[in-house]
Design an enzyme around this catalytic site. Sequence first.
Site, PDB file in Angstrom:
ATOM      1  N   ASP A 128      -7.808   3.427   4.555  1.00  0.00           N
ATOM      2  CA  ASP A 128      -7.913   3.283   3.108  1.00  0.00           C
ATOM      3  C   ASP A 128      -8.001   1.808   2.704  1.00  0.00           C
ATOM      4  O   ASP A 128      -8.790   1.435   1.834  1.00  0.00           O
ATOM      5  CB  ASP A 128      -6.714   3.947   2.439  1.00  0.00           C
ATOM      6  CG  ASP A 128      -6.936   4.180   0.955  1.00  0.00           C
ATOM      7  OD1 ASP A 128      -7.992   4.718   0.588  1.00  0.00           O
ATOM      8  OD2 ASP A 128      -6.051   3.807   0.155  1.00  0.00           O
ATOM      9  N   HIS A 158       0.844  -1.190   0.000  1.00  0.00           N
ATOM     10  CA  HIS A 158       0.000   0.000   0.000  1.00  0.00           C
ATOM     11  C   HIS A 158       0.885   1.247   0.000  1.00  0.00           C
ATOM     12  O   HIS A 158       1.819   1.359   0.796  1.00  0.00           O
ATOM     13  CB  HIS A 158      -0.920   0.010   1.220  1.00  0.00           C
ATOM     14  CG  HIS A 158      -2.031   1.020   1.103  1.00  0.00           C
ATOM     15  ND1 HIS A 158      -1.833   2.370   1.279  1.00  0.00           N
ATOM     16  CD2 HIS A 158      -3.357   0.869   0.805  1.00  0.00           C
ATOM     17  CE1 HIS A 158      -2.973   3.009   1.114  1.00  0.00           C
ATOM     18  NE2 HIS A 158      -3.916   2.123   0.822  1.00  0.00           N
TER      19      HIS A 158
END
Length: 390
Positions: A350, A197
């Site tokens: 997220d 990520h």
Amino acid sequence: MHSLLRKCISSSPTTKHVTALSVPLRTVATKPRTAIVMLNMGGPQNTDQVHDYLHRIMTDRDMIQLPVQSKLGPWIANRRTPEVQKKYAEIGGGSPILKWTNVQGELMCKALDKLSPETGPHKHYVAFRYVNPLTEDTLREVERDQPERVVLFSQYPQYSCATSGSSFNAIFTHYKDNPSANLSKARWSVIDRWGTHPLLARTFADNIRKELEKFPTEKRKEVVLLFSAHSLPLRAVNRGDAYPSEVGATVQNVMQELGWSQPYCLVWQSKVGPLPWLEPFTEDAIKGYVKQGKKNFILIPIAFVNEHIETLHELDIEYCQELAHEVGAEKIGRAAAPNDHPLFIEALADVVRNHLASDVTVGPKFLLRCPACVNQKCSVSKQWYRELCN
């Protein structure tokens, strides 16, 4: 989306030690719609918990395989308890991992309630493998709350059968051994890996830059970055465990974020027992580089999301202090773990937000066993998850 996330997150400074965790707990007035179960191995909160913690580790065949494990495992736990208790005493008497995980969970859910109100309210649950709150007890709490959605969220960004795999197998075992347990009508899903990520890379990069500032300006370009991750037995690697490649992918992302500005190396720590493990070991790498004339280093706990014994004792005391003095290094610094860094909380939110919005409840990689897997539990466990998350 990232700028919106930042507005939802506290900007309190990240520290290595838990000194003032004053994050107010959110009150979930109604029952949570989405339960987020944060999976990790945990750490003893005081020295009295050390023996049971070690006993659970040494008898868990997902974590470590020993001959005559039912006898040798408890013997090793008994033998190591005094030594490990001493180490915990030297970092304040216990592990801060539960405190950090709760802070991370609270901040993540606060952000998610604003970003994804259609799946809120969100509530985090901590599920540890080897110390309270134990996985099976946490699952009972989730069952009592009866959420509409349950997300099993591994807090190991990079997947290994010994860490993430053990936690997921423990959840399967709980329901296999308790067939009457109420799974409710909730929709279940799995976040098993998230080591690439971009916000995770930015978190590590920011902490590295902060540590670099502590070196004299004229020395900074020559500081060697040593990305240190918990090692793994080679026989697990040879079976096809994805962990080494996934850790390497995280390192590459961090260096790209840094503009490839420093010399760097991936190294491995925390070996246990006589069998061969992934090398080079962190200690040996430092010794080797000092012999080559390198004198300044930063250690980065690239596979850990919060502070615990491997960072606060092994890295900070054994390497940054004792080993630095032994080998004559000028300075060995250590970048903080992600902890409550705003970018890291943004990453957690997220990851979960995108997962909740996706149609993928369990990734195909998670359902694939290692090519040379010898753990039959994995076969039935993965089939169970395939059916659970359909």
